[in-house]
Design a protein around this motif. Structure first.
Motif, short mmCIF file in Angstrom:
data_model
loop_
_atom_site.label_atom_id
_atom_site.label_comp_id
_atom_site.label_asym_id
_atom_site.label_seq_id
_atom_site.Cartn_x
_atom_site.Cartn_y
_atom_site.Cartn_z
N ILE A 1 1.08 6.81 -7.06
CA ILE A 1 -0.08 7.42 -7.73
C ILE A 1 0.29 8.67 -8.55
O ILE A 1 -0.01 8.73 -9.73
N PRO A 2 1.00 9.67 -7.95
CA PRO A 2 1.32 10.85 -8.77
C PRO A 2 2.22 10.52 -9.96
O PRO A 2 2.07 11.14 -11.02
N LEU B 1 -5.94 6.72 -10.72
CA LEU B 1 -7.16 7.10 -9.99
C LEU B 1 -7.67 8.50 -10.31
O LEU B 1 -8.41 9.07 -9.54
N GLY B 2 -7.27 9.07 -11.43
CA GLY B 2 -7.73 10.42 -11.76
C GLY B 2 -6.99 11.49 -10.99
O GLY B 2 -7.54 12.54 -10.68
N TRP B 3 -5.74 11.27 -10.70
CA TRP B 3 -4.93 12.24 -9.97
C TRP B 3 -4.74 13.50 -10.79
O TRP B 3 -4.39 13.44 -11.97
N SER B 4 -4.99 14.68 -10.19
CA SER B 4 -4.85 15.92 -10.96
C SER B 4 -3.90 16.90 -10.28
O SER B 4 -3.85 18.06 -10.66
N GLY B 5 -3.18 16.46 -9.29
CA GLY B 5 -2.19 17.34 -8.65
C GLY B 5 -2.81 18.49 -7.87
O GLY B 5 -2.15 19.49 -7.60
N VAL C 1 0.84 -1.20 0.00
CA VAL C 1 0.00 0.00 0.00
C VAL C 1 0.88 1.25 0.00
O VAL C 1 0.63 2.21 -0.74
N ALA D 1 0.25 9.08 -12.72
CA ALA D 1 -0.46 10.16 -13.40
C ALA D 1 0.47 10.86 -14.39
O ALA D 1 0.06 11.23 -15.48
N THR D 2 1.73 11.02 -13.99
CA THR D 2 2.71 11.62 -14.91
C THR D 2 2.83 10.78 -16.17
O THR D 2 2.79 11.30 -17.29
N ARG E 1 0.65 8.70 -17.33
CA ARG E 1 -0.64 8.77 -18.05
C ARG E 1 -0.69 10.00 -18.93
O ARG E 1 -1.06 9.93 -20.10
N TYR F 1 -3.00 13.62 0.86
CA TYR F 1 -2.03 12.62 0.38
C TYR F 1 -0.78 12.64 1.25
O TYR F 1 -0.30 11.61 1.71
N ALA G 1 7.81 12.69 -8.46
CA ALA G 1 7.25 13.83 -7.72
C ALA G 1 8.10 14.15 -6.49
O ALA G 1 8.32 15.31 -6.17
N VAL H 1 0.74 3.99 -2.92
CA VAL H 1 0.37 5.39 -2.66
C VAL H 1 1.45 6.31 -3.20
O VAL H 1 1.17 7.32 -3.83
#
Lengths: 490, 215
Positions: free
Chosen positions: A195-196, A221-225, A188, A199-200, A202, A233, A454, A192
């Protein structure tokens, strides 16, 4: 715009970070975009031939593992070299070895995070991945050594028609909980952190690659920063680090209870929990070092995983190696001081008995070789540290071998003494577990950013909002600025 | 009343409702973390609450600049940890002491000492899982559809770009005046984001109307 950010960052080396004397954590004056590029490109480019080569080799190892495990299941544990006094052999040695390897990852990601050691950002992702895969290898061994592997679910508290529950007073059951909780929390924690970065990846995927985009969009998960998200987070990440820290110390302590709660001479000692934890961190850092030295070279990460990072890891190896050596000597002293003849005999037998060769391999690899790291030149020498890290791995495997086998092979009753020799199946399973480990690690290197993008950006000087004050030159910024006096150059 | 409450909760997760004319909000790009922090402070001072700063990494001091209090994740994790502790205690007492008592060398059927490892492990497990679950819940994640994703250039938010988004659902939101404010704060450009409630036809980003303005 990024262009201006990049040029600002390039002209001002590492001002504004508040630690002007320290070497920069990210070398080569990279911009944010260059960091992204440098890490993300390895998951996007065409798979290099060398990767296929390494992957094939690892797969051969994995095949060896599967074959030897299948052979074991078909024939039973009699195919191993276990005999009457030595009822625990390679399976437990390998289990403790692999769990120990895992600890460095959690140490780097959790304990160093709590201590605000920002240099961890370069290595924590791959170290955590190493943890996960090492724990998978570790979980394999107790699972296959129970004999009737199809009954392994009896160790879990699942209501069943036999109206039977596991025995919670047994340290072996504590292991089941400790290691599986450790695995879950590490997984986990790792996810976690990912995730960011997912997103990068993606957002960098061209619209033509539909499948890749969908998979990455699912896992990110639709991370938008958004800062509202970063706030929760970061809190969750801090909590995970705070929870994983006692966890990592407890796991190997619980593993050591398997031994310490018994009454076998050489096992029944109170020093085991701290000594096992130090040894785990020591061996884990040895493995991280082995992997990092190769990976930073192959993946051109010398600017992110700098020689300073490696040096810091070497200092930890020196520290924990010395602690482990201290524990060896303390054990000896306590055995003598206790006045118990069985204890005294167990330790003299370790150093001079039939397994003296294993004992002295352990002593020289763990206590002696790390001592070279007192010399700064040697701990900054990549080739040298690679060799030492291999020795650390070997030495720590032998430490577990010495603890398990030498304590068992001569128990209270001389008539039952015997000499333990592993069989081909024992050795093949152990070699095969490396195949499993490297297969998983290579898949990780191929598909997941091996550096926490990140987090690396966060420790760069231009990530500090005060870096841009006084016309953006960043000189002496952080010290003079008070809240509410921002002038903002834009 | 309930509707308003749901709106507020969703807004705290960063999910805003579009206006009738489908305008979701204004998105402005800033040159660097410092400019973004400064802009967020000013937007907050102007009375806006439904706005957010988007950046590739958490920016130090942004929580205070945006006027956000302490995260509630900690309380959720605490609750989870206590649940795990209670469950472990009950599990060991029930199975060992009540349902399936086994006499092993005269040891008590249930005692605290040998139960500590399991209590500890389950406390950590439940606390960790609820910290992550709580984080996702408070953030409204996973969120497959987000109108911002269809804004041109927004993909760079996970790379090296810094955005401020003011949602149309904010009480102070006025398309022209808010746009003017963002320009004054030194935005590189300001865009109107529309929400059509679905991913839209190809090509995706075309819906975002670009409005250029010099810094």
């Amino acid at each position: 715009m990024s262009v201006s950010t990049a040029t600002t960052a390039k002209t001002v080396a590492h001002a504004g970070d508040g630690y002007h004397d320290d070497p920069p954590l990210v070398a080569g004056n990279l911009s944010f975009h260059e960091v992204t590029e440098m890490v993300a490109v390895h998951t996007e480019k065409k798979t290099p031939l060398a990767w296929y080569g390494a992957f094939s080799l690892a797969n051969i190892g994995l095949m060896i593992l599967l074959l030897s495990v299948a052979y074991l299941f078909w024939n039973g544990v009699g195919v191993w070299g276990l005999n009457n006094p030595v009822g625990w052999g390679y399976a437990i040695v390998n289990f403790v070895f692999w769990v120990g390897i895992g600890h460095a990852g959690t140490l780097i990601s959790a304990i160093l995070y709590l201590f605000r050691q920002q240099w961890r950002t370069a290595i924590n992702r791959s170290a955590e991945a190493m943890t996960l895969f090492a724990v998978i290898c570790a979980l394999l061994f107790p699972t296959i050594h129970v004999g009737r592997v199809w009954a392994i679910y009896w160790t879990l508290p699942i209501p069943n028609q036999m109206e039977m529950w596991p025995q919670f007073k047994s340290p072996l059951l504590w292991d089941v909980f400790a290691v599986s909780v450790y695995f879950t929390v590490s997984l986990v924690f790792w996810y976690v952190g990912l995730i960011p970065d997912l997103a990068t990846l993606r957002d960098r995927t061209p619209a033509t690659k539909k499948l890749r985009q969908k998979v990455l969009a699912f896992f990110s998960l639709g991370w938008s920063g958004a800062n509202r998200h970063w706030r929760n987070y970061e809190k969750a990440y801090l909590l995970l680090a705070a929870l994983a820290t006692p966890l990592v110390l407890s796991v190997h302590s619980v593993v050591s209870f398997d031994f310490a709660v018994s009454i076998i001479p050489g096992w029944h000692t109170t020093i085991f929990p701290p000594y096992f934890v130090a040894g785990a961190i020591f061996s884990g850092f040895g493995m991280v070092m082995t992997l990092m030295v190769i990976a930073r070279k192959v993946y051109n990460m010398e600017n992110i995983i700098t020689i300073n990072h490696l040096e810091k890891m070497n200092i930890i190896i020196l520290l924990t190696g010395t602690m482990v050596g201290f524990a060896y000597i303390t054990e000896f002293f306590i055995a003598w001081y206790s006045g118990v003849p069985y204890e005294q005999y167990a330790f003299i037998n370790r150093a001079t008995g039939p397994y003296a060769w294993a004992y002295w391999i352990m002593m020289s690899c763990n206590l002696l070789f790390p001592q070279f790291f007192w010399i700064k030149k040697l701990r900054r020498n990549v080739a040298f540290m690679f060799v030492v890290s291999i020795f650390v791995n070997i030495g720590m495997w032998f430490e577990r071998f010495v603890i398990v086998v030498t304590s068992l092979h001569r128990d209270y009753l001389p008539s039952s003494w015997d000499y333990y020799v592993p069989t081909v199946v024992d050795v093949a399973t152990f070699i095969g577990s490396f195949g499993l480990f490297f297969t998983l690690f290579l898949i990780f290197l191929r598909f997941v950013p091996m550096v926490a993008i990140a987090e690396v950006k966060m420790v760069m000087p231009q990530a500090d909002p005060h870096f841009y004050e006084h016309g953006g030159d960043g000189h002496g910024a952080a010290h003079e600025v008070k809240a509410g006096k921002h002038t903002g150059k834009a | 009343m309930l509707k308003e409450l749901i709106r507020q909760v969703k807004a705290s997760m960063g999910i805003y409702e579009p206006r009738r004319d489908r305008v979701y909000g204004l998105l402005a790009e800033f040159s660097d973390p410092g400019a973004l922090l400064h802009a967020a402070e000013r937007v907050r001072a102007a009375g806006y609450t439904h706005f957010d700063a988007h950046s590739p990494f958490p920016i130090h001091g942004m929580d205070r600049a945006m006027g956000l209090g302490n995260s509630k994740v900690g309380y959720i994790a605490l609750g989870g940890g206590l649940t795990g502790l209670a469950l472990a205690t009950w599990l060991q007492w029930w199975t060992g002491g009540v349902d399936y008592p086994l006499n092993i060398s005269g040891k008590p059927f249930f005692a605290v000492e040998p139960s500590v490892p399991i209590m500890f492990e389950l406390t950590i497990l439940f606390a960790a899982l609820s910290a992550v679950g709580g984080m996702l819940a408070l953030n409204g994640l996973p969120r497959p559809y987000n109108p911002l994703f269809y804004a041109e250039n927004f993909a760079r938010v996970t790379d090296d770009a810094f955005f401020l988004h003011i949602a149309a659902s904010d009480r102070h939101f006025d398309l022209e005046r808010t746009k003017q404010l963002l320009r004054e704060l030194g935005a590189l450009y300001v865009r109107v984001i529309e929400d059509h409630g679905h991913a839209g036809e190809e090509p995706g980003p075309a819906r975002a109307v670009a409005e250029h303005a010099e810094a």
